[in-house]
Each structure stands twice: as C-alpha cells, then as structure tokens.
Design a protein around this motif. Sequence first.
Motif, mmCIF file in Angstrom:
data_model
loop_
_atom_site.group_PDB
_atom_site.id
_atom_site.type_symbol
_atom_site.label_atom_id
_atom_site.label_comp_id
_atom_site.label_asym_id
_atom_site.label_seq_id
_atom_site.Cartn_x
_atom_site.Cartn_y
_atom_site.Cartn_z
ATOM 1 N N UNK A 132 0.833 -1.203 0.000
ATOM 2 C CA UNK A 132 0.000 0.000 0.000
ATOM 3 C C UNK A 132 0.868 1.255 0.000
ATOM 4 N N UNK A 133 0.656 2.129 -0.978
ATOM 5 C CA UNK A 133 1.383 3.398 -1.008
ATOM 6 C C UNK A 133 1.061 4.250 0.207
ATOM 7 N N UNK A 134 -0.203 4.252 0.627
ATOM 8 C CA UNK A 134 -0.607 5.076 1.765
ATOM 9 C C UNK A 134 0.026 4.559 3.053
ATOM 10 N N UNK A 135 0.156 3.217 3.204
ATOM 11 C CA UNK A 135 0.840 2.683 4.384
ATOM 12 C C UNK A 135 2.293 3.146 4.406
ATOM 13 N N UNK A 136 2.959 3.080 3.273
ATOM 14 C CA UNK A 136 4.347 3.533 3.216
ATOM 15 C C UNK A 136 4.456 5.026 3.484
ATOM 16 N N UNK A 137 3.496 5.800 2.991
ATOM 17 C CA UNK A 137 3.523 7.241 3.226
ATOM 18 C C UNK A 137 3.465 7.553 4.717
ATOM 19 N N UNK A 138 2.500 6.940 5.428
ATOM 20 C CA UNK A 138 2.387 7.169 6.870
ATOM 21 C C UNK A 138 3.595 6.670 7.625
ATOM 22 N N UNK A 139 4.094 5.501 7.242
ATOM 23 C CA UNK A 139 5.252 4.920 7.931
ATOM 24 C C UNK A 139 6.499 5.779 7.737
ATOM 25 N N UNK A 140 6.748 6.192 6.495
ATOM 26 C CA UNK A 140 7.964 6.959 6.214
ATOM 27 C C UNK A 140 7.924 8.344 6.844
ATOM 28 N N UNK A 141 6.776 9.019 6.780
ATOM 29 C CA UNK A 141 6.700 10.337 7.409
ATOM 30 C C UNK A 141 6.760 10.234 8.933
ATOM 31 N N UNK A 142 6.146 9.202 9.500
ATOM 32 C CA UNK A 142 6.260 8.993 10.940
ATOM 33 C C UNK A 142 7.693 8.726 11.359
ATOM 34 N N UNK A 143 8.389 7.891 10.576
ATOM 35 C CA UNK A 143 9.798 7.620 10.855
ATOM 36 C C UNK A 143 10.626 8.890 10.701
ATOM 37 N N UNK A 144 10.315 9.690 9.678
ATOM 38 C CA UNK A 144 11.093 10.899 9.412
ATOM 39 C C UNK A 144 11.009 11.881 10.568
ATOM 40 N N UNK A 145 9.816 12.091 11.106
ATOM 41 C CA UNK A 145 9.687 13.072 12.186
ATOM 42 C C UNK A 145 10.417 12.579 13.432
ATOM 43 N N UNK A 146 10.394 11.265 13.690
ATOM 44 C CA UNK A 146 11.141 10.733 14.831
ATOM 45 C C UNK A 146 12.635 10.910 14.672
ATOM 46 N N UNK A 147 13.141 10.647 13.460
ATOM 47 C CA UNK A 147 14.572 10.792 13.196
ATOM 48 C C UNK A 147 14.987 12.252 13.292
ATOM 49 N N UNK A 148 14.144 13.180 12.813
ATOM 50 C CA UNK A 148 14.489 14.600 12.878
ATOM 51 C C UNK A 148 14.479 15.125 14.317
#
Length: 391
Positions: A132-148
């Motif tokens: 799912x593209x939408x699952x990847x979108x939520x996962x990647x943006x969630x991961x990105x904010x944690x890493x930042x």
Amino acid sequence: MEGNVAVKTTAVKINLPANTLMWLSLLMIVVGVAGAVYAQVVGHHHAFANTREMPWGMLIGVYAYFAIISTGLCILAVFSHAFGGNQMSQVANRMVWLSIIMLFGAFTVIGLEIENPWRMPLGVILHPNVTSNIWWMGTLYGLAVGVMILELYLILVKQLKAAVIVGVLAAVTEAFANSNLGSVFASLNSRPFWYGSQLPIFFLACAVLSGAAAIIMFTHYSLILQRRQISEGTFKAMQTGGKIMILMTFMVALATAWKFANAYSGNDELIMAADALVKGPLATNFWVFEIFVGLVLPCALLVVSRLTSLHAMSAAALMVLVGQFFSRYNLVVSGQIVPSDYGLAGVPEYLTYVPSAAEYLLVIAGIGVVGFGFIVGERFLDSTFTRENVH
C-alpha cells in the motif's frame, strides 16, 4: 547593504508581539479542533464537501502542502550540515525545527480529517501492508519526524557529527516519503490527469522550492520578532535560498508546461482536466495564484532586486508559498473534476467542489500548529538557531 550589520550577541526577550502571536496560534488550533469535533458529531459526509465522485478535497492538498515543505527544509538542512562552511549552514538548525513542525501541521490536518484518527497509527503498526502506497507514506513520514527529533536533540547537546549522520538518514527518509506521496496520486490509473511517473519527481522539485521559500520567510519573521538586525552570514544564507528559488521556479514552471503538453496530446479526459485549469472552473486559481503569484512574480522580483533586499526576498518567499498552496489544491481537484461517465446525457461537464466551513477550520488548525511551533522555537531554541554550524 543590509547584510553588513552584525547580530547582537545578547539574548533578546520575545515580548508582546510574539506572545500575541502565540495566543493567536493556540486560538486557531482550538477553532480547528472545534471544527473537527463538529464533523465527528454531524458526520464527515455532512461536514465536508467530499462526495462519492470527489472523495478527496482541500484537506488532502493541505496535508501534501505541509509535508512537501517539510521535505524541502529537511533536504536543504542536511546539505547545509553535511557540507559545513557553506552559506546555508547559518540557518540549517532552524530548517530542522521548521521541518519538524511542518510535519506536525500535516499530521494535524490529516488526523482531524479522517473519521477515525486513532486507527492511523494503530494500522501502521499492527496491520502493515507493504503493498500500500498510503501505508508507506504514513510509515515513512512517521519515521522521518522521529529521526528529525533525534537530530535536533543531538544538535542541542552538541553531538554534531552524530547529528549529521542522523540528518542524512532523515533526508533520505523524507525524500522517499515525498516521492511516495506523489506515487499515491500517480499510481491511480483511474485518474488519468494524475497517472504517470512525473508527479513523484515534480513533488520533490516543489519541495526544494517550498523549503527555500520557507526558510527565507521564517528567518525574516524571526528577525522581526526578536527585533534585531540581520547578520552578514544570515543574509548570505538568505541570498543562497533566493538563488535556489529562482532556479526552482523555472524548473517547476517547465515541469508544469510539459504536464499540459502531455495532457493536450492525450485522450478526452486528460484534455478536459487540463481545460479545467486553463479555461475552466479552476482557471483563476491556476493562472492568478499558482502561476503568476506563485512562480512568475516571485522569480521576477528576485531577479529585479538582484537578491540585495531582505524584504524583496521575504515577499517573494511568501508568494511562492501561497502559490504552492493553490498548486496542491488545483492538483487534487483537477484530477477528480471530470466525471467518470462524462459525455453521457445529463452528466455535467465538470463536477462541483467548494470546500466547506469545517474544512477551512481544519486548515486553520494546521496553520496554527505551524505558527505555535515557530514561536516556541524562537523562544526556547533561538541560541541554537543563530549558532554558527561548523561540522
């Protein structure tokens, strides 16, 4: 020249204007949440203007708007941190913080927009769907904010080498998330005006343009709030941001032109969708705000001012961000505005979509979150933002 004036080294207390803006931002958040509560009570199908034919509305565009700005800021920040000593390094720490709060603004809008927001984080963790593209979108943006957030912490404790490594990871994650956001639209072959390989790359170009505009505008607003003059290093950083804006306005305009060239050589549905922007119900949004205000006017202002005026650069940055807001709205609506059964008797040429009051209130909440985060950062992280970044 404005850039020759040194910044005062003593701390400057943010007084009444910033406090007023902070309370205003909080009020905007409360008003927006009230709009979301209203939507929950009466039902989203009554509160929002979405229909079965047009399931995505302005709020999807606003979510993409904030997320794309965040990506641009993150990418520019990591280039500035990784290649220390360049002119943009002076404002790199502020870009990290702004990137975080832009994602918070995006999460606020999408979280209030969906009917069961608690299912979003639970679904990502408990029911992963790697197809799912939408699952990847939520996962990647969630991961990105944690890493930042981790990157910002490392900057605050002066673990700068580790911060650079984490920042590179954040930028890679944001770039994948941004291109994946584009693919959410581009993979829908039932929507010909979105379908294709262009949108993910187009979103990345818009991200760099928006990120450069955001750091110029917010740095200028920071100087106003702190009531201090701009340093030579910060002014040069803003000039570099202005150069990036000039380049990217041209690139985005070129990509837009090719999008329409391809559309007008396609089938009837593609031509009708393009016509909706060129001479149809979205023409004012497209020509006045997306093209003239968002691309032509800021580029011309930057070139004519020769990047020597702080106010001209800030005004151009504001115009770019306004234009990008309308660009995301136009993208979402134009891809759905042509009826799937167009051409049949009784079917309108274009579907009608006018955002509801509740949708506008949720947009206000997102802007309020960004405004509140900006003021908090200027109040508590100012020394970090103005510190020279040498790695």
